[in-house]
Design a protein around this motif. Structure first.
Motif, PDB file in Angstrom:
ATOM      1  N   ARG A 116       0.832  -1.200   0.000  1.00  0.00           N
ATOM      2  CA  ARG A 116       0.000   0.000   0.000  1.00  0.00           C
ATOM      3  C   ARG A 116       0.868   1.253   0.000  1.00  0.00           C
ATOM      4  O   ARG A 116       2.024   1.229   0.398  1.00  0.00           O
ATOM      5  N   SER A 117       0.279   2.319  -0.418  1.00  0.00           N
ATOM      6  CA  SER A 117       1.021   3.588  -0.490  1.00  0.00           C
ATOM      7  C   SER A 117       1.382   4.113   0.890  1.00  0.00           C
ATOM      8  O   SER A 117       2.350   4.867   1.045  1.00  0.00           O
ATOM      9  N   THR A 118       0.623   3.685   1.901  1.00  0.00           N
ATOM     10  CA  THR A 118       0.778   4.277   3.232  1.00  0.00           C
ATOM     11  C   THR A 118       1.533   3.385   4.205  1.00  0.00           C
ATOM     12  O   THR A 118       1.613   3.715   5.384  1.00  0.00           O
ATOM     13  N   GLU A 119       2.088   2.253   3.739  1.00  0.00           N
ATOM     14  CA  GLU A 119       2.746   1.357   4.680  1.00  0.00           C
ATOM     15  C   GLU A 119       4.221   1.179   4.334  1.00  0.00           C
ATOM     16  O   GLU A 119       4.632   1.308   3.173  1.00  0.00           O
ATOM     17  N   THR A 120       4.975   0.874   5.347  1.00  0.00           N
ATOM     18  CA  THR A 120       6.401   0.613   5.155  1.00  0.00           C
ATOM     19  C   THR A 120       6.578  -0.813   4.636  1.00  0.00           C
ATOM     20  O   THR A 120       5.650  -1.634   4.689  1.00  0.00           O
ATOM     21  N   LEU A 121       7.780  -1.113   4.152  1.00  0.00           N
ATOM     22  CA  LEU A 121       8.049  -2.459   3.674  1.00  0.00           C
ATOM     23  C   LEU A 121       7.915  -3.466   4.807  1.00  0.00           C
ATOM     24  O   LEU A 121       7.372  -4.568   4.609  1.00  0.00           O
ATOM     25  N   ALA A 122       8.366  -3.108   6.006  1.00  0.00           N
ATOM     26  CA  ALA A 122       8.251  -4.019   7.151  1.00  0.00           C
ATOM     27  C   ALA A 122       6.794  -4.289   7.482  1.00  0.00           C
ATOM     28  O   ALA A 122       6.404  -5.434   7.758  1.00  0.00           O
ATOM     29  N   ALA A 123       5.967  -3.237   7.441  1.00  0.00           N
ATOM     30  CA  ALA A 123       4.542  -3.415   7.713  1.00  0.00           C
ATOM     31  C   ALA A 123       3.889  -4.272   6.639  1.00  0.00           C
ATOM     32  O   ALA A 123       3.005  -5.091   6.915  1.00  0.00           O
ATOM     33  N   PHE A 124       4.319  -4.102   5.408  1.00  0.00           N
ATOM     34  CA  PHE A 124       3.778  -4.897   4.302  1.00  0.00           C
ATOM     35  C   PHE A 124       4.094  -6.373   4.516  1.00  0.00           C
ATOM     36  O   PHE A 124       3.222  -7.233   4.380  1.00  0.00           O
ATOM     37  N   ARG A 125       5.342  -6.680   4.854  1.00  0.00           N
ATOM     38  CA  ARG A 125       5.725  -8.073   5.074  1.00  0.00           C
ATOM     39  C   ARG A 125       4.943  -8.683   6.225  1.00  0.00           C
ATOM     40  O   ARG A 125       4.485  -9.833   6.135  1.00  0.00           O
ATOM     41  N   LYS A 126       4.750  -7.919   7.244  1.00  0.00           N
ATOM     42  CA  LYS A 126       3.993  -8.420   8.386  1.00  0.00           C
ATOM     43  C   LYS A 126       2.538  -8.686   8.012  1.00  0.00           C
ATOM     44  O   LYS A 126       1.949  -9.692   8.407  1.00  0.00           O
ATOM     45  N   ARG A 127       1.964  -7.778   7.241  1.00  0.00           N
ATOM     46  CA  ARG A 127       0.564  -7.940   6.828  1.00  0.00           C
ATOM     47  C   ARG A 127       0.396  -9.174   5.942  1.00  0.00           C
ATOM     48  O   ARG A 127      -0.581  -9.915   6.080  1.00  0.00           O
ATOM     49  N   ILE A 128       1.338  -9.414   5.040  1.00  0.00           N
ATOM     50  CA  ILE A 128       1.203 -10.562   4.146  1.00  0.00           C
ATOM     51  C   ILE A 128       1.305 -11.862   4.909  1.00  0.00           C
ATOM     52  O   ILE A 128       0.583 -12.817   4.645  1.00  0.00           O
ATOM     53  N   ASN A 129       2.183 -11.950   5.884  1.00  0.00           N
ATOM     54  CA  ASN A 129       2.275 -13.156   6.701  1.00  0.00           C
ATOM     55  C   ASN A 129       0.953 -13.440   7.387  1.00  0.00           C
ATOM     56  O   ASN A 129       0.461 -14.545   7.420  1.00  0.00           O
ATOM     57  N   LYS A 130       0.345 -12.390   7.902  1.00  0.00           N
ATOM     58  CA  LYS A 130      -0.942 -12.532   8.589  1.00  0.00           C
ATOM     59  C   LYS A 130      -2.025 -12.934   7.588  1.00  0.00           C
ATOM     60  O   LYS A 130      -2.843 -13.811   7.861  1.00  0.00           O
ATOM     61  N   GLN A 131      -2.007 -12.333   6.423  1.00  0.00           N
ATOM     62  CA  GLN A 131      -3.005 -12.638   5.411  1.00  0.00           C
ATOM     63  C   GLN A 131      -2.871 -14.093   4.971  1.00  0.00           C
ATOM     64  O   GLN A 131      -3.860 -14.780   4.738  1.00  0.00           O
ATOM     65  N   GLU A 132      -1.651 -14.563   4.833  1.00  0.00           N
ATOM     66  CA  GLU A 132      -1.447 -15.945   4.421  1.00  0.00           C
ATOM     67  C   GLU A 132      -2.091 -16.902   5.400  1.00  0.00           C
ATOM     68  O   GLU A 132      -2.707 -17.881   5.013  1.00  0.00           O
ATOM     69  N   GLU A 133      -1.970 -16.633   6.700  1.00  0.00           N
ATOM     70  CA  GLU A 133      -2.585 -17.501   7.695  1.00  0.00           C
ATOM     71  C   GLU A 133      -4.102 -17.490   7.563  1.00  0.00           C
ATOM     72  O   GLU A 133      -4.775 -18.506   7.704  1.00  0.00           O
ATOM     73  N   GLU A 134      -4.661 -16.312   7.260  1.00  0.00           N
ATOM     74  CA  GLU A 134      -6.112 -16.211   7.147  1.00  0.00           C
ATOM     75  C   GLU A 134      -6.645 -16.945   5.925  1.00  0.00           C
ATOM     76  O   GLU A 134      -7.756 -17.455   5.945  1.00  0.00           O
ATOM     77  N   THR A 135      -5.843 -17.025   4.857  1.00  0.00           N
ATOM     78  CA  THR A 135      -6.316 -17.679   3.647  1.00  0.00           C
ATOM     79  C   THR A 135      -5.986 -19.164   3.628  1.00  0.00           C
ATOM     80  O   THR A 135      -6.382 -19.878   2.712  1.00  0.00           O
ATOM     81  N   GLU A 136      -5.289 -19.627   4.660  1.00  0.00           N
ATOM     82  CA  GLU A 136      -4.795 -21.002   4.662  1.00  0.00           C
ATOM     83  C   GLU A 136      -5.909 -22.022   4.525  1.00  0.00           C
ATOM     84  O   GLU A 136      -5.798 -22.975   3.773  1.00  0.00           O
ATOM     85  N   GLU A 137      -7.011 -21.831   5.195  1.00  0.00           N
ATOM     86  CA  GLU A 137      -8.035 -22.866   5.218  1.00  0.00           C
ATOM     87  C   GLU A 137      -9.102 -22.693   4.153  1.00  0.00           C
ATOM     88  O   GLU A 137      -9.703 -23.655   3.722  1.00  0.00           O
TER      89      GLU A 137
END
Length: 828
Positions: free
Chosen positions: A705-726
């Motif tokens: 996103r335009s408003t997030e740092t690279l570290a925040a982006f990586r953290k968000r994707i890890n979380k999103q991956e867990e949510e889409t796992e099932e």
């Protein structure tokens, strides 16, 4: 804004012609007498006609639209004169006063009258009035009326209209009918015309033909819109209907057809690299046809059953040879209608999968298809090929559920890493005009278009011009740029299945003189191709989704001819990525459409639209494309033991023109992202969820996103991956500006979307993550899919939409960056 062109290398001819002395022969001067006129009456009648024309112009001028009033101020005059008095033409033009002769037209050979249209600048508006007056009142030194060679030859004068510029001997279109026109522009007027076209939302093609004082562009519009242009500008010199009708070749006698074929065959140049082919799985191909023989070797003609032979047959109407002509030449009409060399960048292969008698058992279609591909792979395993199978199974209302045939095709693509192109299927005829397009929406895509890994092709049409005078009053069923009347859709499929078609190519049109009667195949609305019995005739006409599939295969081969190093997934991605919806397609959307409307009205009718070979291959300074080919391992067992878990994702930090985008600030820009990969299929209707899922794995993408740092982006994707796992669905990513939205990114194995926003926002969206979601590789560990890798193609384009006053160069800072294709794998 500067006019940025997609750059193509010019062709330079090294060998020059021999110079010879030449003297122009003199010509005999014909002193035919001028028409006999009553001098005073003739002058006064022409004067009144001219004054009326000038009065109409003044009234027209009051209604001018300021935003359209570009170019030199002036008006068009239409002169009528006898066909025998064309000598007057040399007197109607006056270059010092910028009075220009534009168009000369007579409706037919029997018509004795000729219409001549002239542009007159407003500052020279009294030119013809003074000529008429001098003719009436003054004599030459020889006692002849002054200006008699001009004025005595004129019959009438009026203000010029659209019809005055129309020079075709064809039926003039009705005022509101949108058709393709050849618009012949005055010298130096193309840029102004493009501005007008953009204001009026007129569709034009990207190519043009340039002559010393004219430039010809193809334009889709109506007489009403052309009238607005002519009433406000002086840009247009002449109008003709665009003619891309195959009928002129199809209706020739045999001797003429052979002559044309021989002439074309003499211009064919076959690429020295013969390692690229389009492999047709069809009814066989007539390899002896003079236009096919140079590209189809006898050893490349195969069959699934020796009893069938390899030749095309009457049983299927020569379908395979029809497709061969299109796959080899694209639109054969264009190759015949030019005098240029025709370069064949690829060869043909043919595997006959349809018997001359009887029918294949539908349950065996998958096996026959695998057998066909295996045969051609064994025959030439190192050849690069596009597999084109322009066939479907009729009457299978599958609603998107995979079949054995579609699964076999997915397996072929996955195992052989081959690109396969198939059609969405055709609606059986008759097709009634009043049923369009509702019948298309209610006719589900046919088996095997459920396949995930293929390119599935639907048909649209730009063919709306009917040249044949026998059908002058007929109307086409589909408007230009919309769905071809026979093309199926996937509106009735459930949401979990892939979008079908992926893209659309030209499939021809139907026409009728009664909206409640069946549409007819008219030659002008079909595609020209090769005929399977060249001893009977050379050419045939084709269309529908089969022809569209052959056209798509041709485009894929052209991409591979330029870039043989690309993966099959990459070529597939580029074709989808280059596609755009036409104005007609977008016009079916309601105002402020919901995401569901975009999916049903756009995606499940037209896929991602109409691809462009130019967009697939070339970039410009303000519209560029980046291609990345990579792989990851979706799953693993820790230390080879225990349960299967996800293993890795890839984070692509793109070489981004950050400073250049930030300088553009609030200018409107666009980013398009396409992800393509092949899944391993696991057919069998068992709920299609989790361990019984059809796909071995899925890949998803996320954009920073335009408003997030690279570290925040990586953290968000890890979380999103867990949510889409099932559940294999994407969560909302909170990033506005996407046209389709992330919910469409979980269907099938190719995902594409377009983001729009400001340049300042795009400057920060420089990172894309590719991560895995569940599939049967995870839940069926005994098949050991958990230790396999998955490769994918990622395509990213950015372009500036707004016109800005400064030159824009987003291309150079990327091209010189050492960070191209940098990938950072992340272990989860």
């Amino acid at each position: 804004m500067s006019d940025y062109q997609r750059n193509l290398p010019n062709l330079y001819i090294v060998v020059k012609g021999n110079s010879k002395n030449y003297t122009y022969p003199g010509k005999v001067i014909d002193k035919k007498p001028l028409p006999r006129r009553n001098r005073i009456e003739h002058a006064e009648r022409l004067q009144q006609a001219f004054e009326k024309a000038l009065e109409n112009y003044q009234q027209q001028k009051l209604l001018r639209e300021p935003e359209l009033a570009v170019g030199e101020v002036g008006f068009y005059l239409e002169f009528q004169l006898p066909k025998s008095e064309l000598k007057a033409l040399e007197f109607l033009e006056n270059k010092p006063k910028n009075i220009e002769l534009l168009a000369v037209h007579s409706s037919d050979e029997a018509d004795e009258a000729v219409s001549v249209t002239v542009f007159v600048p407003e500052k020279a508006s009294d030119f013809f009035a003074s000529k008429i007056e001098a003719y009436r009142d003054k004599e030459t030194g020889k006692g002849k009326p002054k200006n008699e060679p001009l004025i005595a030859r004129l019959d009438d004068i009026s203000l010029g209209t659209v019809r005055a510029l129309f020079t075709d001997n064809l039926e003039f279109p009705s005022e509101s009918q949108e058709v393709w026109w050849e618009v012949w522009l005055r010298h130096g007027c193309r840029e102004s015309f493009q501005q007008i076209a953009q204001i009026l939302d007129i569709r034009t093609t990207g190519n043009s033909i340039t002559f010393p004082d004219r430039e010809v562009v193809l334009v889709l519009t109506s007489v009403i819109t052309l009238s607005r242009i002519i009433n406000n500008t002086s840009l247009i010199a002449e109008l003709r209907l665009a003619k891309d009708s195959p009928s002129m070749f199809f209706e020739m006698d045999m001797q003429e057809q052979v002559s044309w074929v021989q002439e074309l065959a003499s211009r064919i140049i076959i690429a020295s690299n013969n390692n690229l082919a389009i492999c047709l799985l069809d009814s066989g191909v007539t390899g002896s046809h003079p236009l096919i023989k140079p590209a189809l070797a006898p050893e490349d003609c195969l069959t699934c059953d020796p009893n069938w032979g390899v030749a095309d047959s009457k049983r299927w109407g020569g379908h395979g040879t029809d497709m061969a002509g299109i796959a080899l030449y694209d639109n054969l009409y264009n190759a015949l209608a030019t005098s240029n060399k025709v370069y064949l960048t690829h060869r043909l292969e043919s595997v006959k999968i349809l018997p001359d008698q009887g029918e294949n058992d539908p349950k065996l279609y998958g096996a026959i298809t695998k057998e066909a591909v295996s045969r051609v792979e064994i025959n030439n395993p190192k050849r690069q090929r596009v597999i084109c199978m322009p066939l479907t199974s009729k009457g299978d209302n599958n609603r998107g559920v995979p079949s054995s045939w579609s699964a076999a095709i997915d397996q072929i693509c996955f195992e052989f890493q081959r690109l396969m192109v198939i059609p969405v299927g055709n609606i059986p005829k008759p097709i009634i005009c009043s049923e369009y397009p509702s019948r298309n929406d209610l006719s589900p895509a046919e088996n095997p278009s459920q396949a995930w890994n293929t390119l599935v092709v639907g048909a649209y049409t730009d063919k709306v011009n009917i040249v044949n005078p026998n059908y002058a009053q007929w109307q086409t069923i589909a408007p230009a740029g919309d769905l071809s009347p026979g093309s199926r859709t996937s509106l009735l499929w459930t949401d979990q299945w892939p979008i079908r078609p992926d893209v659309t190519f030209e499939g021809g049109n139907l026409a009728t003189d009664d909206p409640h009667s069946p549409g007819m195949d008219i030659d002008d609305l079909r595609l020209l191709t090769t005929y399977y019995q060249p001893n009977v005739r050379q050419f045939n006409l084709s269309g529908d989704t089969s022809a569209a599939t052959a056209l798509c295969s041709y485009m894929a081969a052209r991409i591979w001819a330029k870039h043989p190093e690309y993966w099959a997934e990459t070529v597939r991605a580029l074709i989808v990525h280059s596609a755009e919806w036409t104005t007609a397609m977008l016009g079916n959307l309601p105002r402020n459409p919901s995401q569901s409307k975009k999916i049903s009205i756009l995606l499940r009718r037209y896929g991602y639209g109409v691809p462009s070979l130019e967009r697939a291959l070339l970039s410009s300074k303000n519209d560029l494309t980046m291609i990345c080919e990579d792989q990851l391992q979706p799953f693993h067992k820790k230390d080879g033991k225990g349960s299967v878990k996800t293993k890795e994702m890839n984070l692509h930090i793109l070489p981004w023109p950050t400073q250049e985008l930030e300088n553009l600030r609030e200018a409107k820009v666009e980013m398009r992202v396409t992800l393509s990969y092949f899944i391993e299929p696991n057919p069998g209707e068992r709920g299609w969820e989790n361990k019984h899922s059809y796909a071995s794995y899925g890949l998803r993408l996320a954009v920073k996103r335009s408003t997030e740092t690279l570290a925040a982006f990586r953290k968000r994707i890890n979380k999103q991956e867990e949510e889409t796992e099932e559940n294999m669905t994407s969560t909302r990513n909170g990033d506005s500006g996407w046209f389709l939205g992330p919910k469409t990114w979980n269907r099938g194995s190719i995902h594409s979307d377009i983001w729009q926003g400001t340049a300042a926002e795009l400057a920060q969206k420089d990172s894309i993550a590719i991560y895995p979601v569940s599939g049967w590789w995870k839940y069926n560990p005994r098949w050991e899919g958990w230790n396999k890798t998955a490769r994918y193609a990622l395509i990213v384009s950015i372009r500036v939409i707004d016109e800005v006053e400064v030159d824009i160069d987003l291309y150079t800072p990327i091209s010189i960056s050492p960070k191209i294709k940098q990938t950072v794998p992340i272990n989860l």
